[in-house]
Structures are given as C-alpha cells and as structure tokens.
Design a protein around this motif. Structure first.
Motif, PDB file in Angstrom:
ATOM      1  N   ALA A  32       4.268  -4.079 -10.500  1.00 51.73           N
ATOM      2  CA  ALA A  32       3.929  -3.775 -11.887  1.00 51.73           C
ATOM      3  C   ALA A  32       3.005  -2.560 -11.969  1.00 51.73           C
ATOM      4  O   ALA A  32       3.211  -1.665 -12.801  1.00 51.73           O
ATOM      5  N   VAL A  33       2.000  -2.502 -11.094  1.00 51.33           N
ATOM      6  CA  VAL A  33       1.081  -1.361 -11.080  1.00 51.33           C
ATOM      7  C   VAL A  33       1.831  -0.087 -10.698  1.00 51.33           C
ATOM      8  O   VAL A  33       1.626   0.965 -11.310  1.00 51.33           O
ATOM      9  N   SER A  41       1.270   5.940 -17.148  1.00 50.21           N
ATOM     10  CA  SER A  41       0.389   5.244 -18.087  1.00 50.21           C
ATOM     11  C   SER A  41      -1.015   5.100 -17.506  1.00 50.21           C
ATOM     12  O   SER A  41      -1.982   4.952 -18.255  1.00 50.21           O
ATOM     13  N   ILE A  42      -1.104   5.099 -16.168  1.00 48.10           N
ATOM     14  CA  ILE A  42      -2.387   5.122 -15.478  1.00 48.10           C
ATOM     15  C   ILE A  42      -2.305   6.212 -14.412  1.00 48.10           C
ATOM     16  O   ILE A  42      -1.194   6.613 -14.016  1.00 48.10           O
ATOM     17  N   PRO A  43      -3.446   6.717 -13.949  1.00 47.94           N
ATOM     18  CA  PRO A  43      -3.405   7.761 -12.918  1.00 47.94           C
ATOM     19  C   PRO A  43      -2.731   7.252 -11.636  1.00 47.94           C
ATOM     20  O   PRO A  43      -2.949   6.119 -11.205  1.00 47.94           O
TER      21      PRO A  43
END
Length: 109
Positions: A32-33, A41-43
């Motif tokens: 998921a990460v 969506s995240i670095p």
C-alpha cells in the motif's frame, strides 16, 4: 474453530503461526505504501526504477495469489473454499489489475 476454517482453511483448529501472519500484514502495508509512493501522494524512497519494479512485482504476486487461490481449495475446509472462490481470489485479481494500472501509468510519466 470456525475462524480457522474460514480464514486459515484448516479443519484442525490450529491458527497460522504469529510471525508469518505479521510478515503477511507487513507485506500488505508495504504494498500500500509503495502504491501511494509511486502515485506521488507521498515522497518516494529510493530510485524511481526500483519503485516501478516493486509495483510490477506487487501486481504479479497479487495475480499469482488470485489465480493460484483456486488451486488452494483442494484439501481446505469447505468454509474457506467458499470464501476463497467468491471473495479472496477475485479480490486479489482485482488488486493485481489495479496495481498493474498504477504501474503502467507511472511508467508513462
């Protein structure tokens, strides 16, 4: 005993070992990460090519579980067979398709 029949697929009432359950949970969280990293969506951590290889690998593993799940039914508890056929395996195939879409879209950026 019903829990082990429906979730673990065993008739003997023995739960799956704790360490393997934790590893599967961590792998799902990692997938998921990785997906939200590739989607930016995240670095991101690490080189972009390695993230893409991981995303394609995630899609292949989920597809293998989804399609291979139908072969897991032999010898499993009937409760597990029913859920595996109508829920677990189709869910893994759907997640594999979605992971593949994310991987292909990220490759084209």
């Amino acid at each position: 005993m019903t829990f082990t029949k429906t979730i673990g697929g065993s008739d003997d009432g023995v739960m799956p070992p704790g360490p393997s359950t934790v590893l599967v949970g961590l792998a799902l969280i990692g997938g998921a990460v990785l997906t939200i990293m590739v989607n930016e969506s995240i670095p991101g951590i690490g080189p972009r090519w390695l993230q893409l290889v991981g995303m394609y690998g995630l899609a292949v593993v989920l597809l293998a579980r989804g399609l291979g799940g139908y072969f897991m039914n032999s010898g499993a508890a009937i409760e597990f067979q029913r859920l595996n056929t109508f829920l677990y395996s189709p869910l893994c195939v759907a997640l594999a398709a979605l992971s593949g879409i994310v991987a292909v879209a990220a490759s084209r950026r």
